[in-house]
Write a protein that holds these residues in place. Structure first.
Motif, mmCIF file in Angstrom:
data_model
loop_
_atom_site.group_PDB
_atom_site.id
_atom_site.type_symbol
_atom_site.label_atom_id
_atom_site.label_comp_id
_atom_site.label_asym_id
_atom_site.label_seq_id
_atom_site.Cartn_x
_atom_site.Cartn_y
_atom_site.Cartn_z
ATOM 1 N N SER A 1 17.809 19.909 5.987
ATOM 2 C CA SER A 1 18.523 20.808 6.887
ATOM 3 C C SER A 1 19.534 21.581 6.072
ATOM 4 N N GLY A 2 20.367 22.331 6.756
ATOM 5 C CA GLY A 2 21.406 23.090 6.060
ATOM 6 C C GLY A 2 22.413 22.199 5.371
ATOM 7 N N GLU A 3 22.434 20.922 5.711
ATOM 8 C CA GLU A 3 23.392 19.986 5.131
ATOM 9 C C GLU A 3 22.802 19.183 3.986
ATOM 10 N N GLY A 4 21.629 19.544 3.535
ATOM 11 C CA GLY A 4 21.010 18.840 2.423
ATOM 12 C C GLY A 4 19.673 18.242 2.798
ATOM 13 N N ILE A 5 19.051 17.589 1.832
ATOM 14 C CA ILE A 5 17.701 17.097 2.042
ATOM 15 C C ILE A 5 17.657 15.792 2.831
ATOM 16 N N GLY A 6 18.765 15.093 2.943
ATOM 17 C CA GLY A 6 18.807 13.878 3.749
ATOM 18 C C GLY A 6 18.726 12.617 2.918
ATOM 19 N N SER A 7 19.285 11.535 3.446
ATOM 20 C CA SER A 7 19.283 10.253 2.747
ATOM 21 C C SER A 7 17.891 9.627 2.767
ATOM 22 N N MET A 8 17.691 8.645 1.915
ATOM 23 C CA MET A 8 16.417 7.919 1.890
ATOM 24 C C MET A 8 16.160 7.269 3.248
ATOM 25 N N LYS A 9 17.209 6.715 3.856
ATOM 26 C CA LYS A 9 17.059 6.053 5.148
ATOM 27 C C LYS A 9 16.560 7.028 6.211
ATOM 28 N N SER A 10 17.184 8.214 6.257
ATOM 29 C CA SER A 10 16.760 9.195 7.269
ATOM 30 C C SER A 10 15.358 9.707 6.989
ATOM 31 N N GLN A 11 15.005 9.828 5.703
ATOM 32 C CA GLN A 11 13.656 10.286 5.361
ATOM 33 C C GLN A 11 12.598 9.247 5.750
ATOM 34 N N GLN B 1 16.110 18.747 -6.475
ATOM 35 C CA GLN B 1 15.703 19.390 -7.719
ATOM 36 C C GLN B 1 14.270 19.033 -8.112
ATOM 37 N N SER B 2 13.740 17.969 -7.499
ATOM 38 C CA SER B 2 12.371 17.545 -7.824
ATOM 39 C C SER B 2 11.317 18.297 -7.015
ATOM 40 N N LEU B 3 11.750 19.107 -6.058
ATOM 41 C CA LEU B 3 10.803 19.751 -5.141
ATOM 42 C C LEU B 3 9.713 20.574 -5.836
ATOM 43 N N VAL C 1 -0.943 15.811 4.207
ATOM 44 C CA VAL C 1 0.360 15.386 3.716
ATOM 45 C C VAL C 1 1.455 16.223 4.358
ATOM 46 N N GLN C 2 2.468 15.543 4.885
ATOM 47 C CA GLN C 2 3.641 16.228 5.417
ATOM 48 C C GLN C 2 4.791 16.039 4.437
ATOM 49 N N MET C 3 5.420 17.144 4.024
ATOM 50 C CA MET C 3 6.541 17.068 3.098
ATOM 51 C C MET C 3 7.849 17.017 3.869
ATOM 52 N N HIS C 4 8.745 16.174 3.434
ATOM 53 C CA HIS C 4 10.052 16.131 4.074
ATOM 54 C C HIS C 4 10.794 17.433 3.807
ATOM 55 N N ALA C 5 11.427 17.967 4.837
ATOM 56 C CA ALA C 5 12.224 19.187 4.704
ATOM 57 C C ALA C 5 13.640 18.895 5.136
ATOM 58 N N PRO D 1 -7.879 9.534 19.659
ATOM 59 C CA PRO D 1 -7.162 9.699 18.390
ATOM 60 C C PRO D 1 -6.130 10.818 18.474
ATOM 61 N N THR D 2 -4.999 10.620 17.811
ATOM 62 C CA THR D 2 -3.981 11.660 17.733
ATOM 63 C C THR D 2 -3.899 12.157 16.292
ATOM 64 N N ALA D 3 -3.485 13.400 16.147
ATOM 65 C CA ALA D 3 -3.406 14.002 14.816
ATOM 66 C C ALA D 3 -2.122 13.555 14.121
ATOM 67 N N VAL D 4 -2.272 12.745 13.083
ATOM 68 C CA VAL D 4 -1.112 12.313 12.292
ATOM 69 C C VAL D 4 -1.458 12.508 10.821
ATOM 70 N N PRO D 5 -0.451 12.727 9.967
ATOM 71 C CA PRO D 5 -0.731 12.905 8.536
ATOM 72 C C PRO D 5 -1.133 11.593 7.875
ATOM 73 N N HIS D 6 -1.895 11.724 6.809
ATOM 74 C CA HIS D 6 -2.215 10.530 6.018
ATOM 75 C C HIS D 6 -0.961 10.017 5.307
ATOM 76 N N ALA D 7 -0.155 10.957 4.826
ATOM 77 C CA ALA D 7 0.995 10.559 4.016
ATOM 78 C C ALA D 7 2.197 11.460 4.290
ATOM 79 N N TYR D 8 3.377 10.905 4.062
ATOM 80 C CA TYR D 8 4.632 11.640 4.222
ATOM 81 C C TYR D 8 5.356 11.570 2.887
ATOM 82 N N ALA D 9 5.719 12.728 2.339
ATOM 83 C CA ALA D 9 6.353 12.783 1.017
ATOM 84 C C ALA D 9 7.866 12.673 1.155
ATOM 85 N N ILE D 10 8.438 11.643 0.526
ATOM 86 C CA ILE D 10 9.892 11.429 0.519
ATOM 87 C C ILE D 10 10.437 11.890 -0.825
ATOM 88 N N VAL D 11 11.434 12.767 -0.782
ATOM 89 C CA VAL D 11 11.968 13.398 -1.997
ATOM 90 C C VAL D 11 13.483 13.189 -2.029
#
Length: 443
Positions: free
Chosen positions: A377-387, A352-354, A371-375, A338-348
């Motif tokens: 970069s300096g250019e913004g939180i990222g598009s839905m596709k990239s998340q 402003q909703s953070l 749970v892993q939260m999306h973070a 088994p490898t360590a992976v999160p149960h869920a990934y939060a897409i935001v």
């Protein structure tokens, strides 16, 4: 010239060189450490079921502990220990090459046997001068079990069964058990004299290591890997033929317990182990799948070591396994580790909703959900596709989508990332904990 170019061109910056780890002392990166955590977690669970308790001893010990405990005429003491003099007070210190001696030192120092015998286990790094190769490193890691204060063969059987059950728990296959008995000191002395007489007649066949050990530790000659000495070693007197009634009774009682539990083994009269502190039972779990590094786990009884490090005489038995070797063998066998992976990934989608998103993620984490939260970069939180791409790369089973519309309705969209169909459903934020509980994601 820009500030960046000035920094790059400065003499001070140019003087810095890339530093790397010491050869044979390896970083264990997140992609690999999950396997280690799984193995260690499985060991902790099994040890608890056998009522063994954890002990943690220092990495650095007095050099005399290993010289006295392991024996001066051993490869470890002669060639492999990392020893140094402490500049503060001149103490002779050594990075531990193994843990049994340190565990015994701790048991004696803290008078742990005053209230009766102890069942202990440990995990941690060891250090030896080695030529780095697969499964053998300068810094390596061991897991070990030590039982002190009990002398019956049933305890020898218990530690062997403990290791045998560990192989089942982690799915390790094709590991065979070899047994021998080294008897007691008087029996060893009689056998030693016979060994010396035998090897004296064949000195022309002995290599330099064997000649050096002939009168100091002839038993270790039996453990040679030199093919040129195979015939003379095979013809050497067998220690089993020198064992007295009590030693044989102990060994036969052990074998009866293993037989009753369906544990297969073979007798190896040349099995001696590497340290001087062993007596009576010795054993190894061996594989043919790692080249010359065939021993996965080894141990035995060491009834005289406690007295050698200054304690009152007391019996003891134990084993140690190499973590790197076990994991390498599992990989060789294609085992599903088994490898360590999160149960869920939060897409935001909206930064402003953070604040409100983090509030709900903390509630999930408090329930035991990973749970892993999306973070961004300096250019913004990222598009839905990239998340979503990062959510998939994370290995998470679900994506939790905290969109503006969902939050306005006090809900979250839950998208399955591993069922192949990408099923999606809506859950109320108040019901998120119950959703996680229904999928057994909570602790």
């Amino acid at each position: 010239m820009s500030d960046k170019k000035s920094i790059e061109a400065s003499p001070k910056a140019a003087a810095f060189k890339k530093l790397t780890a010491v050869k044979g002392m390896n970083d264990i990166l997140p992609g690999e450490s999950g396997k280690w955590e799984w193995l260690e977690g499985t060991v902790r669970d099994l040890m608890a079921r056998y009522a063994y308790r954890n002990i943690r001893t220092p990495i650095v010990e007095p050099t005399a502990l290993f010289v006295r405990g392991l024996g001066e005429v051993t490869d470890i003491v002669e060639k492999e220990m990392y020893s140094f003099e402490d500049r503060l007070n001149g103490e002779a210190l050594t990075l531990r090459p193994e843990s049994t001696a340190g565990v015994v030192r701790a048991v004696v120092e803290h008078n742990m046997l005053y209230e009766g015998g102890k069942r202990l286990y440990y995990m941690g790094p060891m250090f030896r001068h080695e030529r780095p190769q697969r499964g053998r490193y300068r810094q390596f890691h061991q897991i070990g079990a030590e039982v002190l204060g009990f002398q019956g063969p049933e305890i020898d059987a218990e530690v062997i069964l403990l290791a045998h059950d560990l192989w089942k728990a982690i799915g390790l296959k094709d590991v065979r058990l070899e047994l021998n008995s080294l008897g007691q000191p008087p029996e060893r002395l009689a056998h030693r004299a016979a060994l010396i007489a035998h090897f004296e007649k064949h000195q022309e066949v002995l290599d330099e290591d064997a000649k050096r050990r002939l009168y100091s530790n002839p038993l270790r000659i039996l453990d040679t890997k030199n093919p040129a000495m195979k015939d003379v070693v095979e013809a050497a007197p067998r220690l089993m033929d020198f064992l007295g009634e009590q030693s044989l009774a102990h060994f036969n009682a052990l074998r009866q317990i293993l037989d009753a539990n369906g544990v297969q083994y073979s007798l190896n009269p040349r099995l001696v182990r590497g340290m001087d502190y062993y007596n009576l039972t010795v054993f190894e779990f061996i594989t043919d799948q790692l080249g010359s590094q065939g021993t996965v786990c080894g141990g035995g009884r060491y009834d005289y070591l406690i007295e050698q490090v200054g304690g009152k005489p007391a019996p003891a038995v134990g084993w140690a396994l190499g973590i790197e070797r076990v994991l390498a063998l599992l990989e060789e066998q294609g085992a599903a580790v088994p490898t360590a992976v999160p149960h869920a990934y939060a897409i935001v989608p909206d930064a402003q909703s953070l604040p409100v998103v983090l509030k709900h993620l903390r509630q999930l984490r408090a329930l035991g959900v990973h749970v892993q939260m999306h973070a961004g970069s300096g250019e913004g939180i990222g598009s839905m596709k990239s998340q979503f791409k990062k959510a998939d790369t994370s290995g998470a089973h679900f994506a939790l989508i905290f969109g503006t519309d969902e939050l306005a309705q006090n809900t979250v969209s839950v998208k399955s990332l591993r069922d192949g169909g990408g099923a999606q459903r809506t859950e109320s934020l108040e019901n998120l904990g119950a959703w996680a509980h229904s999928l057994q994601l909570t602790t």
